[in-house]
Design an enzyme around this catalytic site. Sequence first.
Site, short mmCIF file in Angstrom:
data_model
loop_
_atom_site.label_atom_id
_atom_site.label_comp_id
_atom_site.label_asym_id
_atom_site.label_seq_id
_atom_site.Cartn_x
_atom_site.Cartn_y
_atom_site.Cartn_z
N HIS A 43 -26.43 -22.15 -34.66
CA HIS A 43 -27.50 -23.14 -34.85
C HIS A 43 -28.83 -22.40 -34.97
CE1 HIS A 43 -29.27 -27.20 -34.43
NE2 HIS A 43 -30.20 -26.63 -33.71
N ASP A 45 -32.80 -22.75 -35.37
CA ASP A 45 -33.91 -23.68 -35.18
C ASP A 45 -35.18 -23.22 -35.89
OD1 ASP A 45 -32.63 -24.23 -31.97
OD2 ASP A 45 -32.94 -25.77 -33.48
N HIS A 76 -31.40 -26.14 -38.61
CA HIS A 76 -32.11 -27.33 -38.13
C HIS A 76 -33.58 -27.20 -38.48
CE1 HIS A 76 -33.40 -29.73 -34.26
NE2 HIS A 76 -33.72 -30.37 -35.37
N MET A 149 -31.08 -35.80 -31.02
CA MET A 149 -31.80 -34.86 -30.16
C MET A 149 -31.73 -35.32 -28.71
SD MET A 149 -32.82 -32.32 -31.93
CE MET A 149 -33.86 -31.54 -30.69
N GLY A 157 -34.54 -24.62 -23.25
CA GLY A 157 -34.65 -24.63 -21.80
C GLY A 157 -35.15 -25.94 -21.19
C1 DX5 Z 1 -35.18 -27.50 -29.46
C2 DX5 Z 1 -34.07 -26.95 -30.34
C3 DX5 Z 1 -32.80 -26.77 -29.55
C4 DX5 Z 1 -32.95 -25.74 -28.47
C5 DX5 Z 1 -31.80 -25.85 -27.53
O1 DX5 Z 1 -36.20 -27.94 -30.28
O2 DX5 Z 1 -33.80 -27.85 -31.39
O3 DX5 Z 1 -31.75 -26.35 -30.43
O4 DX5 Z 1 -32.97 -24.47 -29.03
O5 DX5 Z 1 -32.08 -24.99 -26.48
P1 DX5 Z 1 -31.47 -25.25 -25.04
O6 DX5 Z 1 -29.97 -25.29 -25.24
O7 DX5 Z 1 -31.94 -24.07 -24.25
O8 DX5 Z 1 -32.01 -26.57 -24.57
ZN ZN Z 2 -31.95 -27.41 -32.86
#
Ligand code: DX5
Ligand code: ZN
Length: 228
Positions: A43, A45, A76, A149, A157
Site C-alpha cells: 500500500h 500512501d 492510495h 478509511m 500510527g
Molecule cells: C493514513 C494512511 C494509512 C496509514 C496507515 O493517511 O492512509 O495507510 O499509513 O498507517 P497505520 O497502519 O500506522 O495506521
Molecule cells: Zn492509505
Amino acid sequence: MSCGVKKWTFQDRIVAPSLLAADFGRVGGETSRAINAGADWMHLDVMDGHFVDNISFGPAVIQAVHETNDIFLDVHLMITRPDHFLPRFIAAGADLITVHVEPEADHDVAATLKSIRDANCKAGLALNPATPFDAVLPYLDDIDLLLVMTVVPGFGGQSFMSEVMPKIEAGVKYRSENKLGYHIEVDGGIGSETAAIASAAGANVFVAGSSTFGAPDMSAAVLAIREA
Ligand code: DX5
Ligand code: ZN
C-alpha cells in the site's frame, strides 16, 4: 502499460503493508522485507499537502518500488486533482489506484475511475470517516475496490475508528444485492484486534503500517492480521 492482472476476489483476505511506516531511506529493501514477511500487496500512501495535511512521496518512489520488487502496488492517492496525475502513477507501475470521493479532491470522480480502468488498472474509491456512505453510491458499479478509511487520512500510527463499521456493512450489502465484485479495504489503525473487527463487518483487504513495519517480527504481524 497494463496494470497488474486480476488475481484476487473479495473472498480473499489480503494484507497490504503501508510504505508510509517504512524506512524511506530503503524503500526497495523495505518492500522486499514486506514480501518476505508474507505481504500480498504493497500500500503506497501518496499525500500532497493539500488534500491532507502531510506530504509523503510521488511517482518516483512508486517507480523505485516497482523496479526493485515484484508485488501488486495498491496506490492510495490522498491528493487533489488525481485525474491530472494519473498518467504518471500508471507509468510508474501502479496496479490499483484509489482516489477520494470528497469534493476537496476536486475531480470528476466517474471520469477519473473510467480513466483508471481504461488504462487497464484497477480502480479504487476511498471515503473518509466523516463522509457518509451515500457519497460513494453513484460509483459502486464502476470500482474494483472500496476503501473505508478507519482514520482521518494524513498520518500513520492513529487509532482505529470503529464508528465507520456500518459503512463496511453497507458496502457488503450493496455488493451482494447488485452482484458486484469489489474488494472492501480498511486503512488506518489496523492490527490483529482491529482487523478482526473490520473483518467481522465485511472487510477483506487490510492496510497496516505501524503494526507491520513497526513490529519486532513482521511475518508474525502479517499472519496475525490475515488470520484475525
Ligand atoms: C493514513 C494512511 C494509512 C496509514 C496507515 O493517511 O492512509 O495507510 O499509513 O498507517 P497505520 O497502519 O500506522 O495506521
Ligand atoms: Zn492509505
